[in-house]
Design an enzyme around this catalytic site. Structure first.
Site, PDB file in Angstrom:
ATOM      1  N   ASP A 172      10.189  -6.372  -3.577  1.00  0.00           N
ATOM      2  CA  ASP A 172       9.097  -6.935  -2.776  1.00  0.00           C
ATOM      3  C   ASP A 172       9.145  -8.453  -2.914  1.00  0.00           C
ATOM      4  O   ASP A 172       9.483  -8.958  -3.988  1.00  0.00           O
ATOM      5  CB  ASP A 172       7.746  -6.404  -3.301  1.00  0.00           C
ATOM      6  CG  ASP A 172       6.662  -6.406  -2.241  1.00  0.00           C
ATOM      7  OD1 ASP A 172       6.350  -7.498  -1.726  1.00  0.00           O
ATOM      8  OD2 ASP A 172       6.144  -5.322  -1.915  1.00  0.00           O
ATOM      9  N   PHE A 191       0.834  -1.214   0.000  1.00  0.00           N
ATOM     10  CA  PHE A 191       0.000   0.000   0.000  1.00  0.00           C
ATOM     11  C   PHE A 191       0.872   1.270   0.000  1.00  0.00           C
ATOM     12  O   PHE A 191       0.876   2.029  -0.971  1.00  0.00           O
ATOM     13  CB  PHE A 191      -0.932  -0.076   1.218  1.00  0.00           C
ATOM     14  CG  PHE A 191      -1.626   1.186   1.593  1.00  0.00           C
ATOM     15  CD1 PHE A 191      -2.293   1.937   0.633  1.00  0.00           C
ATOM     16  CD2 PHE A 191      -1.644   1.621   2.915  1.00  0.00           C
ATOM     17  CE1 PHE A 191      -2.959   3.104   0.977  1.00  0.00           C
ATOM     18  CE2 PHE A 191      -2.304   2.779   3.272  1.00  0.00           C
ATOM     19  CZ  PHE A 191      -2.955   3.522   2.307  1.00  0.00           C
ATOM     20  N   TYR A 198       5.381  -7.745  15.756  1.00  0.00           N
ATOM     21  CA  TYR A 198       5.487  -6.532  14.943  1.00  0.00           C
ATOM     22  C   TYR A 198       6.104  -5.405  15.773  1.00  0.00           C
ATOM     23  O   TYR A 198       7.087  -4.787  15.368  1.00  0.00           O
ATOM     24  CB  TYR A 198       4.093  -6.139  14.471  1.00  0.00           C
ATOM     25  CG  TYR A 198       4.025  -4.943  13.550  1.00  0.00           C
ATOM     26  CD1 TYR A 198       4.643  -4.958  12.300  1.00  0.00           C
ATOM     27  CD2 TYR A 198       3.297  -3.805  13.902  1.00  0.00           C
ATOM     28  CE1 TYR A 198       4.540  -3.869  11.444  1.00  0.00           C
ATOM     29  CE2 TYR A 198       3.194  -2.723  13.044  1.00  0.00           C
ATOM     30  CZ  TYR A 198       3.808  -2.758  11.823  1.00  0.00           C
ATOM     31  OH  TYR A 198       3.708  -1.680  10.960  1.00  0.00           O
ATOM     32  N   GLY A 250       2.247  -8.003  -0.445  1.00  0.00           N
ATOM     33  CA  GLY A 250       2.107  -6.990  -1.498  1.00  0.00           C
ATOM     34  C   GLY A 250       1.361  -7.559  -2.702  1.00  0.00           C
ATOM     35  O   GLY A 250       1.185  -8.771  -2.823  1.00  0.00           O
ATOM     36  N   ASP A 302      13.231 -11.181  -1.185  1.00  0.00           N
ATOM     37  CA  ASP A 302      12.907 -11.065   0.236  1.00  0.00           C
ATOM     38  C   ASP A 302      14.103 -10.420   0.944  1.00  0.00           C
ATOM     39  O   ASP A 302      15.186 -11.016   1.002  1.00  0.00           O
ATOM     40  CB  ASP A 302      12.652 -12.477   0.794  1.00  0.00           C
ATOM     41  CG  ASP A 302      12.258 -12.450   2.259  1.00  0.00           C
ATOM     42  OD1 ASP A 302      12.507 -11.425   2.933  1.00  0.00           O
ATOM     43  OD2 ASP A 302      11.710 -13.461   2.726  1.00  0.00           O
ATOM     44  N   ARG A 323      -7.704  -4.804   8.333  1.00  0.00           N
ATOM     45  CA  ARG A 323      -7.722  -3.458   8.918  1.00  0.00           C
ATOM     46  C   ARG A 323      -9.130  -2.900   8.835  1.00  0.00           C
ATOM     47  O   ARG A 323      -9.919  -3.265   7.968  1.00  0.00           O
ATOM     48  CB  ARG A 323      -6.761  -2.546   8.169  1.00  0.00           C
ATOM     49  CG  ARG A 323      -5.362  -2.998   8.346  1.00  0.00           C
ATOM     50  CD  ARG A 323      -4.374  -1.916   8.047  1.00  0.00           C
ATOM     51  NE  ARG A 323      -3.191  -2.203   8.798  1.00  0.00           N
ATOM     52  CZ  ARG A 323      -2.959  -1.758  10.027  1.00  0.00           C
ATOM     53  NH1 ARG A 323      -3.824  -0.966  10.622  1.00  0.00           N
ATOM     54  NH2 ARG A 323      -1.874  -2.092  10.661  1.00  0.00           N
TER      55      ARG A 323
END
Ligand code: UDP
Length: 329
Positions: free
Chosen positions: A33, A13, A147, A38, A58, A188
């Protein structure tokens, strides 16, 4: 010769919008990416351009880029609670090993590097609104810990490279951001609610909906990141929109915007879901002369128009999965 920039997470995004921004500014852009979260379609429109290249790689493994590099933007990372649950180890690796590889590359190329950090470094904050000086309240072993701690480590190693190697580094702490190209099924709240409204499903509010967030439109976010990269400020800067709203009020706004006849249903609050979040953006204002310009009404209309134009197959394929039962205490 023009400036050359590497953007990791380029098909995501924010990464894809950053590619657009730097192409617009006549940079040579290398997008990288691994396409786990993605979507290559986010950057397909750039493939015909001479000043855009794409590497399917990666960054948690050694990163090689031939030629000079002036800048690196490290935006590769899963970025939604559902993704951390599905790929927790990759989330930890890209924030730690991936960042280490990119700092090494920046050092080798004498490039300036900006890393994408997050409001999640503040955890479930006990200080409101959050200033950059707040150290945070993070549960290291909770579902979001993979995270949050990867991003906290990322900030530490970035500052260590700055102090020890004299590397030019920038750290942006990104607060909730939305707009076209969000993944419809990333869990989300904005794509979840819009997807539900478009499919005629009830809107799932977690908890009693009294938790707050502050949503920043993507164009404002990209402008803030751009200014930070070109500034000379090495410490973290919050970029987000301070206009705060409860999730329940937000669900009501979506019902009005989309004209859906559906209602709100309540589901349990996921573990460690922050109760309140709003950036203090005084530092960004002072140092970058930046503040958000796009109202939620305008930004949400643009975002809704984007999702409305997706095909029916896409909409149904992306049916919102409720993973919240996996992250309750
Ligand atoms: N949320 C919700 N319903 C959904 C998805 C999310 O009520 O279908 C809530 C979630 O519990 C959180 C807020 O919306 O309080 C924002 O969630 P998101 O995952 O977008 O971002 P984050 O929690 O990382 O800020």
């Amino acid at each position: 010769m023009g400036k050359r920039i590497l953007i990791t997470g380029a098909a995501g995004f924010l990464g894809s919008h950053l590619c657009d921004k730097f192409i617009e500014q006549d940079y040579e852009v290398i997008g990288m990416d691994n396409l786990i979260t993605g979507d290559i379609r986010n950057i397909e429109h750039l493939w015909k351009l001479k000043n855009f290249e794409f590497y399917h790689h990666d960054v948690s493994s050694f990163v090689h880029v031939p030629g000079k590099l002036d800048y690196i933007l490290h935006f590769a990372s899963p970025a939604s609670p559902i993704d951390y649950l599905k790929i927790p180890i990759q989330t930890l690796k890209v924030g730690s090993l991936g960042t280490h590889n990119l700092l090494g590359l920046a050092k080798e190329k004498k490039a300036r590097i900006l890393i994408a950090s997050t409001s999640e470094v503040y955890g479930d904050p006990l200080v409101h609104p959050q200033t950059e000086d707040y150290y945070g309240n993070v549960n290291t072993i909770g579902p979001r810990g993979v995270y949050d701690e990867a991003k906290r480590f990322q900030e530490s190693i970035t500052m260590a490279y700055h102090r020890y190697h004299g590397l030019e580094t920038r750290i942006v702490r990104i607060f909730n951001t939305y707009g076209p190209r969000m993944r419809l099924n990333d869990g989300r709240v904005i794509p979840a609610f819009i997807g539900q409204a478009l499919r005629g499903e009830d809107l799932t509010v977690f908890g009693d909906g009294s938790q707050t967030r502050s949503f920043c439109y993507v164009d404002d976010q990209i402008e803030g990141i751009y200014r930070l990269l070109l500034s000379d400020y090495p410490y973290p800067v919050n970029i987000g929109n301070p206009h705060e709203i409860t999730i329940k009020e937000f669900a009501e706004e979506i019902i009005k915007l989309t004209g859906t006849a559906q209602k709100i249903v309540y589901k349990p609050l996921p573990k460690d879901d922050p109760l309140q979040r709003r950036p203090d953006i005084s530092r960004a204002k002072a140092i970058l002369d930046w503040e958000p310009k796009v109202s939620r009404a305008e930004g949400m209309q643009k975002t809704y128009d984007y999702f409305r134009n997706l095909s029916v197959e896409e909409l149904n394929r992306s049916e919102h999965k409720d993973f919240s039962q996996h992250i309750r205490s």
